[in-house]
Design a protein around this motif. Structure first.
Motif, PDB file in Angstrom:
ATOM      1  N   VAL A 147      15.067  43.470  58.598  1.00 18.05           N
ATOM      2  CA  VAL A 147      14.504  44.495  59.486  1.00 18.05           C
ATOM      3  C   VAL A 147      14.211  43.834  60.823  1.00 18.05           C
ATOM      4  N   ILE A 148      14.950  44.241  61.852  1.00 18.94           N
ATOM      5  CA  ILE A 148      14.888  43.600  63.170  1.00 18.94           C
ATOM      6  C   ILE A 148      14.869  44.678  64.248  1.00 18.94           C
ATOM      7  N   GLY A 149      13.868  44.635  65.106  1.00 21.92           N
ATOM      8  CA  GLY A 149      13.799  45.583  66.205  1.00 21.92           C
ATOM      9  C   GLY A 149      13.786  47.037  65.762  1.00 21.92           C
ATOM     10  N   GLY A 150      13.147  47.313  64.642  1.00 24.70           N
ATOM     11  CA  GLY A 150      13.060  48.678  64.150  1.00 24.70           C
ATOM     12  C   GLY A 150      14.289  49.162  63.414  1.00 24.70           C
ATOM     13  N   ARG A 151      15.286  48.290  63.258  1.00 26.32           N
ATOM     14  CA  ARG A 151      16.498  48.641  62.509  1.00 26.32           C
ATOM     15  C   ARG A 151      16.569  47.827  61.222  1.00 26.32           C
ATOM     16  N   ALA A 152      17.180  48.411  60.204  1.00 27.99           N
ATOM     17  CA  ALA A 152      17.367  47.717  58.933  1.00 27.99           C
ATOM     18  C   ALA A 152      18.851  47.457  58.728  1.00 27.99           C
ATOM     19  N   TYR A 153      19.228  46.182  58.753  1.00 29.76           N
ATOM     20  CA  TYR A 153      20.625  45.788  58.548  1.00 29.76           C
ATOM     21  C   TYR A 153      20.802  45.307  57.112  1.00 29.76           C
ATOM     22  N   ILE A 154      21.845  45.787  56.456  1.00 29.70           N
ATOM     23  CA  ILE A 154      22.148  45.356  55.106  1.00 29.70           C
ATOM     24  C   ILE A 154      23.405  44.484  55.120  1.00 29.70           C
ATOM     25  N   PHE A 155      23.272  43.283  54.599  1.00 31.75           N
ATOM     26  CA  PHE A 155      24.363  42.308  54.520  1.00 31.75           C
ATOM     27  C   PHE A 155      24.820  42.236  53.066  1.00 31.75           C
ATOM     28  N   TYR A 156      26.104  42.338  52.835  1.00 35.01           N
ATOM     29  CA  TYR A 156      26.623  42.411  51.469  1.00 35.01           C
ATOM     30  C   TYR A 156      28.013  41.802  51.417  1.00 35.01           C
ATOM     31  N   PHE A 157      28.496  41.589  50.184  1.00 31.51           N
ATOM     32  CA  PHE A 157      29.859  41.077  50.062  1.00 31.51           C
ATOM     33  C   PHE A 157      30.737  42.074  49.332  1.00 31.51           C
ATOM     34  N   THR A 158      32.032  41.965  49.594  1.00 28.63           N
ATOM     35  CA  THR A 158      33.016  42.835  48.960  1.00 28.63           C
ATOM     36  C   THR A 158      34.122  42.002  48.323  1.00 28.63           C
ATOM     37  N   HIS A 159      34.835  42.632  47.411  1.00 29.71           N
ATOM     38  CA  HIS A 159      36.075  42.083  46.856  1.00 29.71           C
ATOM     39  C   HIS A 159      37.232  42.909  47.444  1.00 29.71           C
ATOM     40  N   PRO A 160      37.710  42.585  48.639  1.00 34.90           N
ATOM     41  CA  PRO A 160      38.707  43.433  49.298  1.00 34.90           C
ATOM     42  C   PRO A 160      40.051  43.493  48.585  1.00 34.90           C
ATOM     43  N   GLY A 161      40.295  42.561  47.667  1.00 34.63           N
ATOM     44  CA  GLY A 161      41.545  42.585  46.922  1.00 34.63           C
ATOM     45  C   GLY A 161      41.461  43.392  45.638  1.00 34.63           C
ATOM     46  N   ARG A 162      40.332  44.041  45.410  1.00 34.62           N
ATOM     47  CA  ARG A 162      40.153  44.831  44.196  1.00 34.62           C
ATOM     48  C   ARG A 162      39.981  46.313  44.530  1.00 34.62           C
ATOM     49  N   LYS A 163      40.322  47.169  43.568  1.00 32.87           N
ATOM     50  CA  LYS A 163      40.105  48.608  43.721  1.00 32.87           C
ATOM     51  C   LYS A 163      38.740  49.019  43.188  1.00 32.87           C
ATOM     52  N   THR A 164      38.211  48.247  42.228  1.00 31.98           N
ATOM     53  CA  THR A 164      36.849  48.428  41.736  1.00 31.98           C
ATOM     54  C   THR A 164      36.211  47.054  41.623  1.00 31.98           C
ATOM     55  N   HIS A 165      34.897  47.012  41.498  1.00 33.67           N
ATOM     56  CA  HIS A 165      34.188  45.744  41.515  1.00 33.67           C
ATOM     57  C   HIS A 165      34.638  44.805  40.398  1.00 33.67           C
ATOM     58  N   PHE A 166      34.899  45.364  39.200  1.00 30.28           N
ATOM     59  CA  PHE A 166      35.243  44.530  38.058  1.00 30.28           C
ATOM     60  C   PHE A 166      36.740  44.458  37.770  1.00 30.28           C
ATOM     61  N   GLU A 167      37.560  44.959  38.675  1.00 33.86           N
ATOM     62  CA  GLU A 167      38.997  44.936  38.432  1.00 33.86           C
ATOM     63  C   GLU A 167      39.509  43.503  38.331  1.00 33.86           C
ATOM     64  N   GLY A 168      40.473  43.297  37.465  1.00 31.89           N
ATOM     65  CA  GLY A 168      41.084  41.978  37.365  1.00 31.89           C
ATOM     66  C   GLY A 168      41.434  41.624  35.934  1.00 31.89           C
ATOM     67  N   THR A 169      42.599  41.037  35.764  1.00 31.32           N
ATOM     68  CA  THR A 169      43.025  40.586  34.437  1.00 31.32           C
ATOM     69  C   THR A 169      43.490  39.142  34.535  1.00 31.32           C
ATOM     70  N   LEU A 170      43.270  38.409  33.472  1.00 29.85           N
ATOM     71  CA  LEU A 170      43.698  37.019  33.427  1.00 29.85           C
ATOM     72  C   LEU A 170      45.202  36.940  33.212  1.00 29.85           C
ATOM     73  N   ASP A 171      45.856  35.998  33.902  1.00 35.42           N
ATOM     74  CA  ASP A 171      47.293  35.840  33.748  1.00 35.42           C
ATOM     75  C   ASP A 171      47.602  34.949  32.544  1.00 35.42           C
ATOM     76  N   GLN A 172      48.856  34.522  32.415  1.00 30.31           N
ATOM     77  CA  GLN A 172      49.270  33.728  31.251  1.00 30.31           C
ATOM     78  C   GLN A 172      48.571  32.377  31.184  1.00 30.31           C
ATOM     79  N   ASP A 173      48.032  31.916  32.318  1.00 29.36           N
ATOM     80  CA  ASP A 173      47.299  30.649  32.335  1.00 29.36           C
ATOM     81  C   ASP A 173      45.791  30.860  32.268  1.00 29.36           C
ATOM     82  N   PHE A 174      45.391  32.093  31.962  1.00 30.33           N
ATOM     83  CA  PHE A 174      43.973  32.453  31.848  1.00 30.33           C
ATOM     84  C   PHE A 174      43.225  32.259  33.163  1.00 30.33           C
TER      85      PHE A 174
END
Length: 314
Positions: free
Chosen positions: A250-277
């Protein structure tokens, strides 16, 4: 209008910046971003890229428009390669206090004893290990701290042994904490709580892995469940799918939210292990973003596509 870059930051060494926290360096007159430095570009079995992680540091001397990688903190207090996650930093009486999750060693799969470690510093770079916080559990991560009107500090944290809910503890000296028996936020599993004060309310956001749940409180003890923010994919570069483990400043009367994304995913938990796990690099990499939280109709909302004036003042 000073528009924030999108993404705000990507780690140039491992490309796995996650769990950011922002803190002002009073001596250097700059903003520092501390974060979990996941090793996203390393070929590892399963989630080993999330272990053996340091706390990365990026700094900004232009009020948040540019963050430049400074390095990783040396926090080791015992031999070996160990795991550091999700710091929170507060400044009190000329001293910085950092609390973070510590897991001994490096693991291939989720698990391990997790404790919250306490460090102090005068300059944000050199840290002194003060010990573990006693919280009646060895499965605690993601601390967030806030000083209450009675002068006591409250710490909220995730306790996996109780179903991944938010528990709380309080302290007069930032060293000795008394864990409270009842959950602060119960219900469905979540993590990454962040507490802050804004517009005459205490607020808490928690990461439900499909966006951030909002809670509000008048006393910082009894929390009312609100809606979600960062649960709808954004359209800025890299700002998708949902926003994970966030910090709020909260700075100067504004509330900024800082967060991270997985831009290579369509959903947060998307992902499968390949043949090498292993997961693909695209699946593992993360980006840091910032958006503005707005107070509307008694609660907090966030339109992550809406332009806003972004300025990190001292």
């Amino acid at each position: 209008m000073r528009i924030a870059p999108s993404p705000l930051y990507r780690d140039p060494v491992y490309d796995g910046a996650a769990d950011p926290v922002l803190v002002y360096n009073h001596a250097e007159k700059s903003w520092w971003m501390l974060y979990t430095q996941r090793r996203a570009n390393a070929q590892t079995n399963d989630v080993a890229y999330c272990y053996g992680t340091n706390i990365g540091v990026a700094t900004s001397t232009d009020h948040g428009q540019t963050f430049v990688y400074k390095g990783a903190l040396d926090l080791n207090f015992e031999p070996g390669v160990n795991t550091f996650w999700a710091p929170d930093v507060i400044y009190e009486n000329g001293t910085y206090h950092m609390y973070l999750a510590y897991i001994q060693g490096v693991r291939n799969h989720w698990g391990g004893i997790a404790k919250i470690a306490h460090y102090t510093s005068k300059n944000l770079w050199k840290w002194k290990y003060k010990g573990f916080i006693s919280l009646n559990s060895e499965h605690v991560i993601d601390p967030t701290l806030l000083k209450m009107p009675d002068g006591k500090w409250h710490m909220w944290y995730k306790d996996s042994s109780k179903g991944s809910i938010t528990m709380t503890a309080e302290s007069k000296d930032l060293q000795h904490f008394t864990a409270q028996p009842e959950p602060a936020i119960g219900g469905a599993p979540h993590e990454g709580a962040k507490a802050f004060f804004f517009n005459n309310w205490y607020w808490m956001i928690t990461d439900e892995w499909h966006g951030q749940r909002v809670y509000r409180s008048k006393d910082g003890k009894s929390w009312e469940k609100q809606g979600m923010v960062l649960d709808v994919p954004g359209h800025r570069p890299e700002d998708t799918p949902t926003g994970a483990h966030a910090d709020v400043q909260v700075i100067g009367g504004r509330a900024y939210i800082f967060y991270f994304t997985h831009p290579g995913r369509k959903t947060h938990f998307e992902g499968t292990l390949d043949q090498d796990f292993t997961f693909s690099y695209a699946n593992k990499r993360t980006s840091i973003h910032v958006a503005e939280l707005e107070f509307k109709n008694g609660t907090l909302v966030c339109d992550r596509d809406k332009p806003f004036d972004f300025y990190l003042g001292p």
